[in-house]
Motif scaffolding. Sequence first.
Motif, PDB file in Angstrom:
ATOM      1  N   ILE A   1     -47.726  52.872-119.979  1.00  0.00           N
ATOM      2  CA  ILE A   1     -47.421  54.280-120.231  1.00  0.00           C
ATOM      3  C   ILE A   1     -48.718  55.061-120.108  1.00  0.00           C
ATOM      4  CG2 ILE A   1     -46.528  55.959-121.877  1.00  0.00           C
ATOM      5  CD1 ILE A   1     -44.940  53.670-123.182  1.00  0.00           C
TER       6      ILE A   1
ATOM      7  N   CYS B   1     -41.843  53.435-128.480  1.00  0.00           N
ATOM      8  CA  CYS B   1     -41.837  52.670-127.237  1.00  0.00           C
ATOM      9  C   CYS B   1     -42.099  51.189-127.479  1.00  0.00           C
ATOM     10  CB  CYS B   1     -42.873  53.247-126.267  1.00  0.00           C
ATOM     11  SG  CYS B   1     -42.433  54.876-125.631  1.00  0.00           S
TER      12      CYS B   1
ATOM     13  N   SER C   1     -39.372  48.347-126.410  1.00  0.00           N
ATOM     14  CA  SER C   1     -39.791  47.214-125.585  1.00  0.00           C
ATOM     15  C   SER C   1     -39.439  45.897-126.248  1.00  0.00           C
ATOM     16  CB  SER C   1     -41.300  47.291-125.317  1.00  0.00           C
ATOM     17  OG  SER C   1     -41.627  48.450-124.587  1.00  0.00           O
TER      18      SER C   1
ATOM     19  N   ALA D   1     -39.215  58.909-125.598  1.00  0.00           N
ATOM     20  CA  ALA D   1     -38.884  57.518-125.896  1.00  0.00           C
ATOM     21  C   ALA D   1     -37.491  57.156-125.395  1.00  0.00           C
ATOM     22  CB  ALA D   1     -38.989  57.265-127.396  1.00  0.00           C
TER      23      ALA D   1
ATOM     24  N   PHE E   1     -37.746  56.584-121.759  1.00  0.00           N
ATOM     25  CA  PHE E   1     -38.399  55.296-121.572  1.00  0.00           C
ATOM     26  C   PHE E   1     -37.373  54.168-121.708  1.00  0.00           C
ATOM     27  CE2 PHE E   1     -40.504  51.643-123.683  1.00  0.00           C
ATOM     28  CZ  PHE E   1     -41.398  51.285-122.676  1.00  0.00           C
TER      29      PHE E   1
END
Length: 337
Positions: free
Chosen positions: A15, A32, A36, A117, A120
């Motif tokens: 990022i 994030c 993940s 987010a 993402f």
Amino acid sequence: MQGVSNTPSRPRAAIVVNPTKVDDLGALRRECVDVSRDAGWAEPLWLQTRLDDPGTGQTQQALRQGCDIVFAAGGDGTVRHVGAALSGTSVPLGLMPQGTGNLLARNLGVSVDGSAALNFARSLAGEDTVIDVGRVHATFGDGSATNDTFLIMAGFGLDGDIMNATSETLKKRIGWMAYPIAGARYVTQRPERMLASFDDGAPHTKKTTTLLVGNFGQLTAGVQLMPGANGTDGRFDTVWLSADGPLQWAALSAQIFARSRRTTGRVERTRCARVAAKAMGRPRALELDGDVLGDVREMEMWVEEKALRVRVANARHSRMSDVRRHLPGILGQTLRR
């Protein structure tokens, strides 16, 4: 002897974040990391832009470290620098729109309203599309030259002046409306002669307000400056504008807002793969995706086809809770393809 694991390493995102565009960097980073982990990805590589490196060096670092996707968390400038560094590679660009325009996201149908987010998370399970990029060679007024890249749109003339005149403070306060407010002071500016050629056509001159070269054509507020530009056809859409005084500006604006594709005395439209232009008077400002390179004497632009992979977010899941619930299964299918 130590055993060798056959378990494949987890994919990892990088990022690249512009800290001036994000209100709470710590909260975004934690979100994030959580996304993940829930998706089975490694903790993302977190890289912040700087004034002396607005995204290129950070993206190159992410590539050296083997990241599987590189996200741009910022405005159009951050996206441009990250995308330029990724062009020609197989690593996709991910979009976490945080700017005023967010033009690449708008043109590709990526949400600009959700949190960074959430975009993402959606993008980890998204699909890649491949787009063209614009390459540029520009010669400045002092004779020096540079090569650069744009993803969305470039402008040679008045729009560069407007970009220079628009304050970051005003953009934060009122968003994209800051541009027309800054541009109002230029309504009385007289057009100046420019020489231009398109593909193999003969060069010709025109009194010019600005020459716009579009890989994509959609602006903010749904304005379609170049209704036919789609970023995937190996062609630019160019708009050569000339307006002298408030009345001509009003007629020109009406033609643009009507999404007209006509060529008139004020608007000359051309589709091409290469364009060259030279300011016949003083050097003119050249901007690429909103970043002003400086005052340029002449420039050449050409399309590099299918140069950049962009991850288009999966919009089937609109809430973060939905994304987290469905991501592992979706990602498993994606990684097996």
